[in-house]
Design a protein around this motif. Structure first.
Motif, PDB file in Angstrom:
ATOM      1  N   ALA A  26       0.821  -1.198   0.000  1.00 26.30           N
ATOM      2  CA  ALA A  26       0.000   0.000   0.000  1.00 26.30           C
ATOM      3  C   ALA A  26       0.858   1.252   0.000  1.00 26.30           C
ATOM      4  CB  ALA A  26      -0.928  -0.003   1.215  1.00 26.30           C
ATOM      5  N   ALA A  27       2.059   1.156   0.575  1.00 27.76           N
ATOM      6  CA  ALA A  27       2.914   2.332   0.640  1.00 27.76           C
ATOM      7  C   ALA A  27       3.507   2.673  -0.721  1.00 27.76           C
ATOM      8  CB  ALA A  27       4.031   2.097   1.656  1.00 27.76           C
ATOM      9  N   ASP A 138     -13.764   3.989   5.745  1.00 27.08           N
ATOM     10  CA  ASP A 138     -13.287   3.568   7.062  1.00 27.08           C
ATOM     11  C   ASP A 138     -12.582   2.217   7.037  1.00 27.08           C
ATOM     12  OD1 ASP A 138     -15.589   2.262   6.401  1.00 27.08           O
ATOM     13  OD2 ASP A 138     -16.481   2.337   8.405  1.00 27.08           O
ATOM     14  N   THR A 139     -12.293   1.679   5.842  1.00 22.33           N
ATOM     15  CA  THR A 139     -11.574   0.421   5.738  1.00 22.33           C
ATOM     16  C   THR A 139     -10.221   0.667   5.076  1.00 22.33           C
ATOM     17  OG1 THR A 139     -12.676  -0.045   3.622  1.00 22.33           O
ATOM     18  CG2 THR A 139     -13.662  -0.969   5.610  1.00 22.33           C
ATOM     19  N   PRO A 140      -9.236  -0.215   5.327  1.00 23.48           N
ATOM     20  CA  PRO A 140      -7.917  -0.036   4.721  1.00 23.48           C
ATOM     21  C   PRO A 140      -8.007  -0.135   3.195  1.00 23.48           C
ATOM     22  CG  PRO A 140      -7.840  -1.641   6.522  1.00 23.48           C
ATOM     23  CD  PRO A 140      -9.285  -1.365   6.242  1.00 23.48           C
ATOM     24  N   PRO A 141      -7.002   0.393   2.486  1.00 22.80           N
ATOM     25  CA  PRO A 141      -6.985   0.282   1.030  1.00 22.80           C
ATOM     26  C   PRO A 141      -7.077  -1.183   0.595  1.00 22.80           C
ATOM     27  CG  PRO A 141      -5.290   1.805   1.765  1.00 22.80           C
ATOM     28  CD  PRO A 141      -5.850   1.167   3.001  1.00 22.80           C
ATOM     29  N   LEU A 142      -7.818  -1.423  -0.476  1.00 22.62           N
ATOM     30  CA  LEU A 142      -8.039  -2.788  -0.967  1.00 22.62           C
ATOM     31  C   LEU A 142      -7.083  -3.078  -2.107  1.00 22.62           C
ATOM     32  CD1 LEU A 142      -9.707  -5.404  -0.907  1.00 22.62           C
ATOM     33  CD2 LEU A 142     -11.299  -4.318  -2.513  1.00 22.62           C
ATOM     34  N   LEU A 143      -6.245  -4.093  -1.926  1.00 23.00           N
ATOM     35  CA  LEU A 143      -5.308  -4.505  -2.963  1.00 23.00           C
ATOM     36  C   LEU A 143      -5.986  -5.459  -3.941  1.00 23.00           C
ATOM     37  CD1 LEU A 143      -2.181  -5.147  -0.727  1.00 23.00           C
ATOM     38  CD2 LEU A 143      -2.520  -3.227  -2.282  1.00 23.00           C
ATOM     39  N   LEU A 144      -5.549  -5.413  -5.195  1.00 26.76           N
ATOM     40  CA  LEU A 144      -6.141  -6.255  -6.231  1.00 26.76           C
ATOM     41  C   LEU A 144      -6.043  -7.730  -5.874  1.00 26.76           C
ATOM     42  CD1 LEU A 144      -7.340  -6.717  -9.055  1.00 26.76           C
ATOM     43  CD2 LEU A 144      -5.017  -6.521  -9.973  1.00 26.76           C
ATOM     44  N   ASP A 193       1.634  -5.188  -6.862  1.00 26.23           N
ATOM     45  CA  ASP A 193       0.205  -5.159  -6.574  1.00 26.23           C
ATOM     46  C   ASP A 193      -0.349  -3.754  -6.821  1.00 26.23           C
ATOM     47  OD1 ASP A 193      -2.242  -6.193  -5.826  1.00 26.23           O
ATOM     48  OD2 ASP A 193      -1.441  -7.196  -4.058  1.00 26.23           O
ATOM     49  N   LEU A 194      -1.666  -3.644  -6.789  1.00 30.69           N
ATOM     50  CA  LEU A 194      -2.320  -2.375  -7.120  1.00 30.69           C
ATOM     51  C   LEU A 194      -3.410  -2.087  -6.104  1.00 30.69           C
ATOM     52  CD1 LEU A 194      -2.551  -0.115  -9.379  1.00 30.69           C
ATOM     53  CD2 LEU A 194      -4.416  -1.494 -10.310  1.00 30.69           C
ATOM     54  N   ILE A 195      -3.466  -0.848  -5.624  1.00 31.16           N
ATOM     55  CA  ILE A 195      -4.555  -0.416  -4.756  1.00 31.16           C
ATOM     56  C   ILE A 195      -5.749  -0.057  -5.629  1.00 31.16           C
ATOM     57  CG2 ILE A 195      -5.324   1.329  -3.110  1.00 31.16           C
ATOM     58  CD1 ILE A 195      -2.488   1.569  -2.133  1.00 31.16           C
TER      59      ILE A 195
END
Length: 210
Positions: A26-27, A138-144, A193-195
């Motif tokens: 995510a970073a 309110d949820t963390p970033p979602l990775l593909l 990966d991709l957000i």
């Protein structure tokens, strides 16, 4: 014996610290900044406005994504800008240029997001995988890769060439990103990966060969 104990003391945190691939990935690509949409409220002030006031003006993004900015507190003259899909900083730059072009020799524009409309976004999967996933603030970033694991996939899904169709908010043109999700899952190549973002359309095709 003492040397061995000291080595274990310094190495232990590195050995037991959990590896979080999702956080590391995510970073790599920071979450997108808030882009304006209908209903958002913006606090607005021009430092050089000859008419002073105790509080900034409040303007609202209308249903077609426009904001009408008064050139002064007591003026009927307004500058109307299309702001949908832009950040507050981008709108500040556009408004400053317009004010300097026609009304001010110097214009220091203060814009802050007073209230934003929080609506859940969504990502649509089609092809071999057909589903819609919500994206909430309110949820963390979602990775593909995490989304694909969450939905589940059949052996016929071609995870080597997953295509993410994404609309550019500035040009309104669609661009396609091709991601090898299989290598991410099998080899742990998380930096590829991709957000996922609101409005993404993820295409997972049926593979021809194993």
């Amino acid at each position: 014996m003492i040397l061995r104990s000291l080595m274990m003391f310094f190495l232990a945190p590195a050995l037991v610290a959990p590896w979080s691939g999702a956080q590391e990935s995510a970073a790599l690509e920071p979450p997108p900044k808030h882009v304006l949409r209908a209903g958002d409220r913006i606090q607005y002030r021009i430092a050089e406005d000859p008419v002073r006031g105790p509080a900034p003006l409040l303007v609202v993004v209308n249903s077609v994504g426009e904001v009408s900015f008064p050139v002064s507190r007591d003026s009927d003259l307004r500058i109307t800008l299309l702001v949908r899909g832009k950040t507050v900083e981008e709108v500040r730059e556009d408004l400053t240029r317009s004010l300097l072009a026609d009304y001010y020799h110097r214009a220091t524009v203060e814009l802050t997001l007073g209230e934003k409309i929080v609506t859940p976004g969504r990502v649509q999967f089609f092809g071999e995988m057909s589903a819609t996933l919500p994206l909430t603030p309110d949820t963390p970033p979602l990775l593909l890769s995490d989304a694909i694991l969450q939905l589940g996939f059949t052996p016929d899904a071609d995870l080597r060439r997953v295509k993410v169709h994404r609309l550019d908010p500035d040009s309104q043109q669609s661009r396609t990103l091709e991601i090898n999700v299989r290598s991410i899952l099998r080899e742990g190549i998380r930096e590829r990966d991709l957000i996922l973002q609101d409005g993404d359309r993820v295409e997972v095709r049926t593979k021809w060969f194993n």
